[in-house]
Design an enzyme around this catalytic site. Sequence first.
Site, PDB file in Angstrom:
ATOM      1  CE  LYS A 112     -76.867  20.649  50.708  1.00  0.00           C
ATOM      2  NZ  LYS A 112     -78.015  19.757  50.890  1.00  0.00           N
TER       3      LYS A 112
HETATM    4  C1  LIG Z   1     -78.906  19.304  49.998  1.00  0.00           C
HETATM    5  C2  LIG Z   1     -79.801  18.246  50.463  1.00  0.00           C
HETATM    6  C3  LIG Z   1     -80.345  17.309  49.580  1.00  0.00           C
HETATM    7  C4  LIG Z   1     -80.097  17.358  48.084  1.00  0.00           C
HETATM    8  O1  LIG Z   1     -78.757  17.059  47.756  1.00  0.00           O
HETATM    9  P1  LIG Z   1     -78.174  17.499  46.338  1.00  0.00           P
HETATM   10  O2  LIG Z   1     -76.735  17.163  46.398  1.00  0.00           O
HETATM   11  O3  LIG Z   1     -78.428  18.964  46.210  1.00  0.00           O
HETATM   12  O4  LIG Z   1     -78.913  16.723  45.305  1.00  0.00           O
HETATM   13  C5  LIG Z   1     -81.138  16.312  50.101  1.00  0.00           C
HETATM   14  N1  LIG Z   1     -81.429  16.255  51.424  1.00  0.00           N
HETATM   15  C6  LIG Z   1     -80.935  17.142  52.301  1.00  0.00           C
HETATM   16  C7  LIG Z   1     -81.307  17.043  53.730  1.00  0.00           C
HETATM   17  C8  LIG Z   1     -80.097  18.166  51.860  1.00  0.00           C
HETATM   18  O5  LIG Z   1     -79.607  19.050  52.736  1.00  0.00           O
END
Ligand SMILES: *Cc1c(COP(=O)(O)O)cnc(C)c1O
Length: 494
Positions: A112
Amino acid sequence: MTLVYQSTRDANNTVTASQAILQGLATDGGLFTPISYPQLELDFTKLKDASYQEVAKLILSAFLDDFTDQELDDCINNAYDSKFDTLEIAPLVKLNGQYNLELFHGATIAFKDMALSILPHLMTTAAKKHGLKNKIVILTATSGDTGKAAMAGFADVPGTEIIVFYPKDGVSKVQELQMITQTGDNTHVVAIEGNFDDAQTNVKSMFNDAALRERLATHQLQFSSANSMNIGRLVPQIVYYVYAYAQLVKTGQIQAGEAVNFAVPTGNFGNILAAYYAKQIGLPVGKLICASNENNVLTDFFKTQVYDKKRSFKVTSSPSMDILVSSNLERLIFHLLGNSAEKTADLMKSLNQHGQYELTDFDPAILELFAAEYATEVETAAEIKRVYEASDYIEDPHTAVASAVYQKYRTATGDETTTVIASTASPYKFPVVAVEAVMGQSGLSDFEALTKLHEISGVAVPSAVANLETAQVRHKTTVAADQMQAAVESYLGL
Ligand SMILES: *Cc1c(COP(=O)(O)O)cnc(C)c1O
């Protein structure tokens, strides 16, 4: 001509990139989505030597085309700096039989950070461009990682306030500690008695509440979203797919033009959708492998074209993917339906009223780009162990879901195309799961597991978790899911 972003639910609701970033979600409940793609030349004989920031400039200036060069340079330089613990920003690691694109070198050691370290700069720049006087209130539902990464990005950014909701029993201990110890006078964190979908549903309904919007406006406040529904999150995520491809060319693993598959551990469908957009602007992508955990609603959707959220919600070892309503899928649905807002709105209404919809009369070429599979909890743990034994490398459980799904895909199809696994979190964010999987040891506390993980991996403990045990807890509020709005009103003095 500037690029048009249109709501997925109303063809008349169109905005520019900077307006879309400011609004977050469209007021009709839809998501702002590009209806045509920028033309740009991806020349990998040059891009192979470009820095992450240079690739970012190329992609951002194409998609966010009502920002000036200077504005984008400032945003990029403020985002991708020493908050990341490597100059490469997103290193590509070669393992036995696969490449792992490490997207976890930012402030909160999860992917993120790739988008949330730049979003606050894009948002405050957009606010200045439009002469906005209101304070921006970021409202976020998080399954663990978004909330912390958003707060790290927005903490003490002037003209902003951020309120984060997370499911009390749906995040790891380390994730929870990361959030409740967050500093910054403008940050608020609330645990809710409910799951992620409850949190997300209530956040969405606050966004769509016209009366609430008016009350905010009289207090010189307005909502915006840091969730992956915001196009300002999606666009920065396109960058690392192009960058990863350039690294493969640079190191001679592929020839420029050769197709590459990406396997993506998927929750809200933001990360994999960014890879889809990378393909639309000319990145040679083979398959997009959509990997789910036991909350496998997307696997079923890709196999049957029926999206059915009426199923039990499972709490798994990959909590950031514990999602039954995958928000960004709406954008792909819109594209599958030939960019028809009317048809998309109908399906989303059906999802709301009946908990499901069936996609008919869609563009098969788009659907064929995707492969989908899921990994069980047992398979995920076994994959962490397999990769450790094969490559002396420890994956976090989210990455391991994608890695396990890729193994299944490769076995089932015989597809030997070079494949990159989007590695979305550091194992240090989920140390108990990682250590249990590798050592078969159970009952460790998070902090015992951190120490153990350091011993077996030899990787330095990231500063994001090293100081957590002693950090001061600053946020202690828990509310029922139906009290979320009351909490927001109280923080904002409404
Ligand atoms: C948010 C997240 C995901 C999923 O990503 P999306 O964009 O919501 O599909 C996968 N792994 C981690 C560690 C995340 O923080």
